[in-house]
Write an enzyme that holds these catalytic residues in place. Structure first.
Site, short mmCIF file in Angstrom:
data_model
loop_
_atom_site.label_atom_id
_atom_site.label_comp_id
_atom_site.label_asym_id
_atom_site.label_seq_id
_atom_site.Cartn_x
_atom_site.Cartn_y
_atom_site.Cartn_z
N CYS A 138 0.82 -1.21 0.00
CA CYS A 138 0.00 0.00 0.00
C CYS A 138 0.86 1.26 0.00
O CYS A 138 1.51 1.55 -0.99
CB CYS A 138 -0.99 -0.05 1.16
SG CYS A 138 -2.41 1.05 0.92
N HIS A 170 -3.76 -5.42 -0.16
CA HIS A 170 -3.44 -6.01 1.14
C HIS A 170 -3.54 -7.53 1.10
O HIS A 170 -4.62 -8.10 1.28
CB HIS A 170 -4.39 -5.45 2.21
CG HIS A 170 -4.08 -4.06 2.63
ND1 HIS A 170 -3.28 -3.76 3.72
CD2 HIS A 170 -4.41 -2.86 2.09
CE1 HIS A 170 -3.15 -2.46 3.84
NE2 HIS A 170 -3.84 -1.89 2.85
N GLU A 179 -2.66 -9.66 3.24
CA GLU A 179 -2.96 -10.27 4.54
C GLU A 179 -4.45 -10.31 4.82
O GLU A 179 -4.90 -11.03 5.72
CB GLU A 179 -2.25 -9.49 5.65
CG GLU A 179 -2.96 -8.26 6.15
CD GLU A 179 -2.95 -7.09 5.17
OE1 GLU A 179 -3.73 -6.15 5.35
OE2 GLU A 179 -2.16 -7.13 4.20
#
Length: 379
Positions: free
Chosen positions: A271, A354, A356
């Site tokens: 990001c 992202h 995760e």
């Protein structure tokens, strides 16, 4: 179930449009950039994502709060300034819930507005772009609100990482609760790897995922120097997500540039970290009209597609990147913006999304294994 004791509140946008509604959560006034998130789940993670610092968040999903609040899902102690929903629920119905949503908002001093047409608001933001505004439950005139809005700085040029970064370094060793596709056999073969993570507004779940892939992480403040990083002799270096305008994070850009020139240590950015890599490589960033904030953004290249979670308002200009230095590995397939890159002939890569987050699918979790593999090759 809607709170029967309705207190009037309103949202005033910088273009003069007013949305009258009702207050919940904390009382008072919040001001900042008005943005929207299209996710259908995960409101606790979203509200506590440091990348939303300085913003008032609109949820497009019509009812928020029905699963209450638990101890596990907060990404940080940082919160959005305010939230806007169509309806909110004070009736919790999740086995992990320990606290009422409204009660939690009061404790966190997050101002809420409900009872407005969020679809109409989102259409305005999509057409006119994200804009500053005021959310208030106080008796303020529209004229006073517009005067205050005119004094609020725009997101361009704001370095907000300095507001959310850790003040002191700390060690993180807690793994993720889920293993996704990680096998015990893989972890047994993985050497314990030391990562230095630069905190521009890092999420807890990123740290947990790295630990689950066999790493321990030393988290450093965003203003850390090249000496601070290298003195810890890391196997890898991670640049985190965070809020604000990436082009204003000069310390992070300088550090990334120095580490890329050093070029011997694997590096991974997510990001804001991805945008800082792009700037350090000679690229430029620009503000998106209304940003990418949601759980179903398709990204990929060469007929490979991943469904990703995203939260950002800026992007890298692909025409500013030299093909001799960097390769674009992913595009956002909704608007063709740069969603991933890697440095030619160096173990350095980044993604705009992202990996995760696991927004249903876990398409992008392989990126953590890629980072670990690059480190293991050099140990």
């Amino acid at each position: 179930m809607i709170n029967p004791y309705k207190k009037n509140a309103k949202l005033v946008l910088s273009n003069g449009i007013v949305f009258p509604g009702f207050s919940f959560g904390a009382s008072g006034t919040a001001f900042g950039e008005i943005v929207f998130n299209t996710g259908m789940t995960g409101y606790q993670e979203v509200i506590t994502d440091p990348s939303y610092y300085g913003q008032i968040l609109t949820f497009t999903y019509p009812e928020i709060g029905n699963t209450g609040i638990n101890l596990e899902d907060s990404e940080s102690s940082i919160n959005v300034k305010g939230i806007i929903v169509r309806n909110y629920s004070s009736n919790n119905s999740n086995w992990r819930s320990l606290k009422d949503f409204n009660q939690w908002l009061v404790e966190k001093n997050i101002i809420g507005l409900y009872g407005i047409d969020t679809r109409a608001l989102v259409k305005i933001l999509r057409s006119n772009g994200s804009m500053n505004g005021i959310l208030t439950s106080e008796d303020k005139t529209v004229e006073n609100c517009l005067k205050k809005i005119s004094e609020i700085p725009k997101m361009e040029g704001l370095n907000l990482s300095k507001e959310v970064t850790t003040k002191q370094q700390y060690l993180w060793q807690k793994p993720s609760e889920t293993t996704f596709d990680i096998r015990k056999k893989y972890l047994e073969k993985t050497k314990k790897l030391k990562i230095v993570a630069i905190d521009f507004g890092i999420k807890k779940s990123i740290l947990n995922r790295l630990v689950s892939h066999g790493c321990e992480i030393l988290v450093l403040p965003y203003r850390s120097s090249l000496k601070d990083v290298l003195s810890n002799k890391p196997d890898g270096i991670f640049f985190s997500n965070g809020p604000g305008d990436p082009s204003s994070v000069n310390e992070g850009i300088d550090l990334a540039r120095s580490l890329i020139e050093y070029g011997e240590i694997p590096m991974f950015g997510i990001c804001l970290g991805h945008q800082i890599f792009g700037l350090a490589l000679g690229g430029a960033t620009y503000k998106l009209q209304f940003g990418h904030r949601g759980l179903n953004h398709p990204c990929g290249k060469n007929n490979k597609i991943e469904i990703t979670s995203q939260n950002h308002g800026f992007a890298i200009d692909p025409n500013s990147l030299s093909k001799d230095i960097v390769k674009i590995t992913h595009h956002n397939l909704n608007d063709n913006t740069v969603a991933g890159l890697e440095v030619n002939n160096k173990p350095i890569f980044s993604v705009q999304f992202h990996p995760e987050a696991g927004p249903g699918p876990h398409d992008s979790d392989y990126l953590f294994k890629k980072f670990v593999s690059l480190m293991l090759e050099r140990c």
